[in-house]
Design a protein around this motif. Structure first.
Motif, PDB file in Angstrom:
ATOM      1  N   TYR A   1       0.821  -1.213   0.000  1.00  0.00           N
ATOM      2  CA  TYR A   1       0.000   0.000   0.000  1.00  0.00           C
ATOM      3  C   TYR A   1       0.854   1.263   0.000  1.00  0.00           C
ATOM      4  CZ  TYR A   1      -3.323  -3.573   1.319  1.00  0.00           C
ATOM      5  OH  TYR A   1      -4.066  -4.722   1.351  1.00  0.00           O
ATOM      6  N   PHE A   2       2.169   1.087  -0.047  1.00  0.00           N
ATOM      7  CA  PHE A   2       3.127   2.193  -0.050  1.00  0.00           C
ATOM      8  C   PHE A   2       3.803   2.268  -1.421  1.00  0.00           C
ATOM      9  CE2 PHE A   2       2.530   1.101   4.320  1.00  0.00           C
ATOM     10  CZ  PHE A   2       2.757   2.257   5.052  1.00  0.00           C
TER      11      PHE A   2
ATOM     12  N   LEU B   1      -0.809  10.005  13.378  1.00  0.00           N
ATOM     13  CA  LEU B   1      -0.209   9.550  12.125  1.00  0.00           C
ATOM     14  C   LEU B   1      -0.408  10.630  11.069  1.00  0.00           C
ATOM     15  CD1 LEU B   1       1.032   7.328  10.276  1.00  0.00           C
ATOM     16  CD2 LEU B   1      -1.305   6.488   9.938  1.00  0.00           C
ATOM     17  N   THR B   2       0.675  10.972  10.386  1.00  0.00           N
ATOM     18  CA  THR B   2       0.620  11.872   9.250  1.00  0.00           C
ATOM     19  C   THR B   2       0.965  11.056   8.013  1.00  0.00           C
ATOM     20  OG1 THR B   2       1.345  13.722  10.622  1.00  0.00           O
ATOM     21  CG2 THR B   2       1.535  13.989   8.239  1.00  0.00           C
ATOM     22  N   LEU B   3       0.132  11.189   6.987  1.00  0.00           N
ATOM     23  CA  LEU B   3       0.316  10.447   5.745  1.00  0.00           C
ATOM     24  C   LEU B   3       0.302  11.397   4.560  1.00  0.00           C
ATOM     25  CD1 LEU B   3      -2.474   7.813   6.400  1.00  0.00           C
ATOM     26  CD2 LEU B   3      -0.049   7.286   6.343  1.00  0.00           C
ATOM     27  N   ALA B   4       1.075  11.072   3.543  1.00  0.00           N
ATOM     28  CA  ALA B   4       0.941  11.693   2.231  1.00  0.00           C
ATOM     29  C   ALA B   4       0.595  10.572   1.262  1.00  0.00           C
ATOM     30  CB  ALA B   4       2.227  12.383   1.808  1.00  0.00           C
ATOM     31  N   LEU B   5      -0.510  10.727   0.555  1.00  0.00           N
ATOM     32  CA  LEU B   5      -0.930   9.748  -0.437  1.00  0.00           C
ATOM     33  C   LEU B   5      -0.825  10.348  -1.823  1.00  0.00           C
ATOM     34  CD1 LEU B   5      -2.663   9.015   2.284  1.00  0.00           C
ATOM     35  CD2 LEU B   5      -3.640   7.351   0.727  1.00  0.00           C
ATOM     36  N   VAL B   6      -0.424   9.511  -2.775  1.00  0.00           N
ATOM     37  CA  VAL B   6      -0.280   9.949  -4.158  1.00  0.00           C
ATOM     38  C   VAL B   6      -0.970   8.960  -5.089  1.00  0.00           C
ATOM     39  CG1 VAL B   6       1.879  11.195  -3.755  1.00  0.00           C
ATOM     40  CG2 VAL B   6       1.953   8.800  -4.428  1.00  0.00           C
TER      41      VAL B   6
ATOM     42  N   GLU C   1      -4.198   3.532  -8.786  1.00  0.00           N
ATOM     43  CA  GLU C   1      -4.089   3.281  -7.347  1.00  0.00           C
ATOM     44  C   GLU C   1      -3.697   4.540  -6.586  1.00  0.00           C
ATOM     45  OE1 GLU C   1      -2.442  -0.918  -6.120  1.00  0.00           O
ATOM     46  OE2 GLU C   1      -1.025   0.107  -7.444  1.00  0.00           O
ATOM     47  N   TRP C   2      -4.078   4.561  -5.319  1.00  0.00           N
ATOM     48  CA  TRP C   2      -3.592   5.562  -4.386  1.00  0.00           C
ATOM     49  C   TRP C   2      -2.684   4.845  -3.394  1.00  0.00           C
ATOM     50  CZ3 TRP C   2      -4.165  10.785  -4.344  1.00  0.00           C
ATOM     51  CH2 TRP C   2      -5.054  11.316  -5.280  1.00  0.00           C
ATOM     52  N   LEU C   3      -1.461   5.364  -3.247  1.00  0.00           N
ATOM     53  CA  LEU C   3      -0.467   4.732  -2.386  1.00  0.00           C
ATOM     54  C   LEU C   3       0.069   5.738  -1.369  1.00  0.00           C
ATOM     55  CD1 LEU C   3       1.538   2.806  -5.142  1.00  0.00           C
ATOM     56  CD2 LEU C   3      -0.187   1.863  -3.587  1.00  0.00           C
ATOM     57  N   ILE C   4       0.563   5.210  -0.270  1.00  0.00           N
ATOM     58  CA  ILE C   4       1.170   6.027   0.780  1.00  0.00           C
ATOM     59  C   ILE C   4       2.617   6.322   0.375  1.00  0.00           C
ATOM     60  CG2 ILE C   4       1.806   6.142   3.214  1.00  0.00           C
ATOM     61  CD1 ILE C   4      -0.450   3.959   3.657  1.00  0.00           C
ATOM     62  N   GLU C   5       2.953   7.595   0.307  1.00  0.00           N
ATOM     63  CA  GLU C   5       4.311   7.992  -0.049  1.00  0.00           C
ATOM     64  C   GLU C   5       5.118   8.414   1.181  1.00  0.00           C
ATOM     65  OE1 GLU C   5       6.060  10.166  -3.809  1.00  0.00           O
ATOM     66  OE2 GLU C   5       4.980  11.577  -2.530  1.00  0.00           O
ATOM     67  N   GLN C   6       4.420   8.868   2.183  1.00  0.00           N
ATOM     68  CA  GLN C   6       5.076   9.295   3.420  1.00  0.00           C
ATOM     69  C   GLN C   6       4.212   8.869   4.591  1.00  0.00           C
ATOM     70  OE1 GLN C   6       7.700  12.077   3.428  1.00  0.00           O
ATOM     71  NE2 GLN C   6       7.895  12.107   5.633  1.00  0.00           N
ATOM     72  N   TYR C   7       4.836   8.301   5.636  1.00  0.00           N
ATOM     73  CA  TYR C   7       4.141   7.789   6.811  1.00  0.00           C
ATOM     74  C   TYR C   7       4.970   8.162   8.024  1.00  0.00           C
ATOM     75  CZ  TYR C   7       2.314   3.977   9.888  1.00  0.00           C
ATOM     76  OH  TYR C   7       1.777   3.228  10.896  1.00  0.00           O
TER      77      TYR C   7
END
Length: 122
Positions: A30-31, A99-104, A109-115
């Motif tokens: 998912y990343f 939790l801070t997330l950046a999704l792209v 698909e939408w994936l987690i780029e920063q966690y």
């Protein structure tokens, strides 16, 4: 619910399911391939192999319960999310976190780029 909130809920739902089921390879999928990941370890990792290793060492039965606090668009193909998560360990201990997330968007698909997760009160 905004489109980005709906996307976030979908990503978090499968992420949480696979954390519960202790499926580290699926969690890492998912990343993005080059995601920056900061869990509870003192050092961050970059990429799916490090994310897989992180989740592999988590206890079987870890149960994340999340609550979305805020979603902020960065453009058509990216957004930030702020989430509170209680991680319940099999022992019954609950670890409250932010939790801070950046999704792209990556194709369809939408994936987690920063966690980045941090313990509340730590």
């Amino acid at each position: 619910m905004s489109e980005q909130s709906s996307i976030l809920e979908g990503v978090l739902e499968v992420w949480a399911r696979d954390v519960r089921e202790h499926n580290p390879e699926r969690v890492a999928s998912y990343f993005t391939e080059d995601a920056v990941f900061q869990g509870f370890d003192p050092r961050h990792t970059v990429g799916r192999p490090g994310i897989t290793a992180y989740y592999d060492k988590q206890p079987v039965g870890l149960d994340p319960d999340y609550r979305v606090q805020e979603v902020r668009p960065l453009g058509d193909d990216a957004f930030l999310a702020f989430v509170d998560i209680d991680f319940a360990r099999p022992s019954g201990e609950v670890i409250p976190t932010h939790l801070t997330l950046a999704l792209v968007r990556d194709g369809a698909e939408w994936l987690i780029e920063q966690y980045h997760v941090s313990k509340i009160g730590a």
